[in-house]
Design a protein around this motif. Structure first.
Motif, PDB file in Angstrom:
ATOM      1  N   LEU A 172       1.786   3.661  -6.200  1.00 60.47           N
ATOM      2  CA  LEU A 172       3.131   2.769  -5.938  1.00 60.47           C
ATOM      3  C   LEU A 172       3.261   1.511  -6.161  1.00 60.47           C
ATOM      4  O   LEU A 172       4.167   0.717  -6.651  1.00 60.47           O
ATOM      5  CB  LEU A 172       3.103   3.479  -4.887  1.00 60.47           C
ATOM      6  N   HIS A 198      11.148  -2.654  -3.320  1.00 62.24           N
ATOM      7  CA  HIS A 198      12.128  -1.528  -3.540  1.00 62.24           C
ATOM      8  C   HIS A 198      11.499  -0.339  -2.834  1.00 62.24           C
ATOM      9  O   HIS A 198      12.058   0.779  -2.478  1.00 62.24           O
ATOM     10  CB  HIS A 198      12.761  -1.773  -4.332  1.00 62.24           C
ATOM     11  N   ASP A 199      10.509   0.047  -3.090  1.00 57.59           N
ATOM     12  CA  ASP A 199      10.382   2.111  -2.393  1.00 57.59           C
ATOM     13  C   ASP A 199       8.735   2.072  -1.808  1.00 57.59           C
ATOM     14  O   ASP A 199       8.514   2.912  -1.841  1.00 57.59           O
ATOM     15  CB  ASP A 199       8.981   2.349  -4.127  1.00 57.59           C
ATOM     16  N   LYS A 221       9.131   5.714  -0.030  1.00 58.79           N
ATOM     17  CA  LYS A 221       8.749   6.758  -0.313  1.00 58.79           C
ATOM     18  C   LYS A 221       7.104   7.361   0.694  1.00 58.79           C
ATOM     19  O   LYS A 221       6.819   8.146   0.301  1.00 58.79           O
ATOM     20  CB  LYS A 221       7.961   6.331  -2.030  1.00 58.79           C
ATOM     21  N   HIS A 274      14.334   7.876   0.369  1.00 56.16           N
ATOM     22  CA  HIS A 274      13.998   6.446   0.503  1.00 56.16           C
ATOM     23  C   HIS A 274      14.084   5.166   0.332  1.00 56.16           C
ATOM     24  O   HIS A 274      13.711   5.011   1.161  1.00 56.16           O
ATOM     25  CB  HIS A 274      12.212   6.808  -0.975  1.00 56.16           C
ATOM     26  N   CYS A 275      15.400   5.150   0.210  1.00 63.68           N
ATOM     27  CA  CYS A 275      16.140   4.464   0.024  1.00 63.68           C
ATOM     28  C   CYS A 275      16.114   3.996   1.751  1.00 63.68           C
ATOM     29  O   CYS A 275      15.986   2.879   2.591  1.00 63.68           O
ATOM     30  CB  CYS A 275      17.658   4.483  -0.577  1.00 63.68           C
ATOM     31  N   HIS A 281      19.202   2.528  -5.932  1.00 65.95           N
ATOM     32  CA  HIS A 281      19.532   3.278  -6.394  1.00 65.95           C
ATOM     33  C   HIS A 281      21.328   3.756  -6.250  1.00 65.95           C
ATOM     34  O   HIS A 281      21.477   4.373  -7.381  1.00 65.95           O
ATOM     35  CB  HIS A 281      19.144   5.004  -6.038  1.00 65.95           C
ATOM     36  N   ASP A 326      13.365  -0.933 -11.926  1.00 64.47           N
ATOM     37  CA  ASP A 326      13.133   0.519 -11.781  1.00 64.47           C
ATOM     38  C   ASP A 326      13.352   1.595 -12.745  1.00 64.47           C
ATOM     39  O   ASP A 326      12.522   1.849 -13.304  1.00 64.47           O
ATOM     40  CB  ASP A 326      14.102   0.496 -10.471  1.00 64.47           C
ATOM     41  N   THR A 364       5.949   7.018  -9.873  1.00 63.72           N
ATOM     42  CA  THR A 364       6.337   7.181  -8.539  1.00 63.72           C
ATOM     43  C   THR A 364       5.602   8.889  -9.025  1.00 63.72           C
ATOM     44  O   THR A 364       6.604   9.641  -8.257  1.00 63.72           O
ATOM     45  CB  THR A 364       6.209   7.136  -7.468  1.00 63.72           C
TER      46      THR A 364
END
Length: 284
Positions: free
Chosen positions: A109, A143-144, A147, A185-186, A210, A230, A240
């Motif tokens: 990640l 951004h992630d 997750k 995950h967003c 996304h 991304d 990931t």
């Protein structure tokens, strides 16, 4: 306990950002912080100091000499990378753990976030509207983060790898997240960003990377920047785990960017060379 309750408790267990990370973020946003001030903040944070010296002294960084001084290390890395390391260092529960729900190993990640941040920094140069490269870089790093929140829930799903892979191909990964965890995950990242009291533009990038068309108009160019970056990271194999390349590109970015296929290729070539130097593992 419901799945949603588990997610909320997971977010609440994640410690707040360190004071050094907050101060550096603020300095990046206001662009008023000099290298001396940055070094003074860094030396007050032992873990951050170690990671900065580890990165700048890594053989891949290519300096060919030992850099024992924090001030010199900071001058080589620059504010963007110092902020990135500060965020990663104070958030080992996000960047320093494996993500079994995504079949991603420890550190994946972080590497994906780093590549996305570097790509975001380059993509802003092609925007029709002004975007802060510092803000884009930080948004790419963050951004992630959702997750890490969803990984445990997804890993507990009673479903085989083959079934999971087939569902992803048919429905897309975010749909699977929503079905298995009650949110993607967003959304989980949005909740964590609120928990951390992050600035609104960063929250927008985390929540809509996304679905950039849904971002607030004043931050839409920033969110599209992270969205494109991304996708580039995943195209280059820096993803990931199992969800890599299972997210579509929103081609309406062309309304906001003058970004040709040749320009994207040039960005990738430039990034891959830089990324080799900066991908030093920081979690041991």
């Amino acid at each position: 306990m419901t799945i949603y309750s588990e997610i909320v408790k997971s977010i609440q267990r994640i410690p707040p950002l360190s004071q050094s990370a907050f101060t550096l973020l603020e300095g990046m946003e206001t662009q008023t912080m000099g290298m001396k001030q940055i070094a003074e903040i860094v030396v007050q944070d032992p873990a951050l100091t170690i990671n900065i010296l580890k990165m700048v002294n890594a053989p891949a960084f290519g300096l060919g000499k030992s850099i024992p001084s924090v001030s010199r290390a900071v001058s080589f890395l620059g504010l963007k990378m110092v902020v990135a390391l500060a965020l990663a260092t104070c958030s080992p529960a996000i960047y320093g753990v494996p993500l079994p729900g995504y079949e991603a190993e420890r550190g994946e990640l972080w590497l994906h976030a780093l590549y996305t941040a570097m790509a975001s920094r380059e993509i802003v140069k092609y925007s029709k509207y002004p975007i802060s490269s510092e803000l884009a870089f930080t948004a790419g790093i963050l951004h992630d983060i959702g997750k890490a929140v969803l990984s445990e829930v997804l890993s507990g799903c009673n479903i085989s790898h083959e079934e999971f892979s087939n569902e992803i191909k048919e429905q897309g990964f975010r749909t699977i997240e929503q079905f298995q965890a009650g949110g993607d995950h967003c959304e989980a990242g949005y909740a964590l960003a609120k928990h951390w009291n992050l600035p609104e533009p960063l929250i927008q990038a985390i929540r809509f990377h996304h679905t950039p068309q849904h971002a607030a108009p004043e931050w839409r160019s920033l969110v599209y920047t992270v969205h494109i970056a991304d996708i580039l990271a995943m195209m280059e194999g820096v993803g990931t785990g199992i969800d890599c390349l299972n997210h579509p590109l929103d081609t309406s970015y062309s309304e906001l960017f003058v970004l040709s296929e040749k320009a994207l290729e040039e960005i990738i070539i430039e990034l891959n060379d830089q990324f080799k130097r900066l991908k030093t593992p920081i979690f041991v």
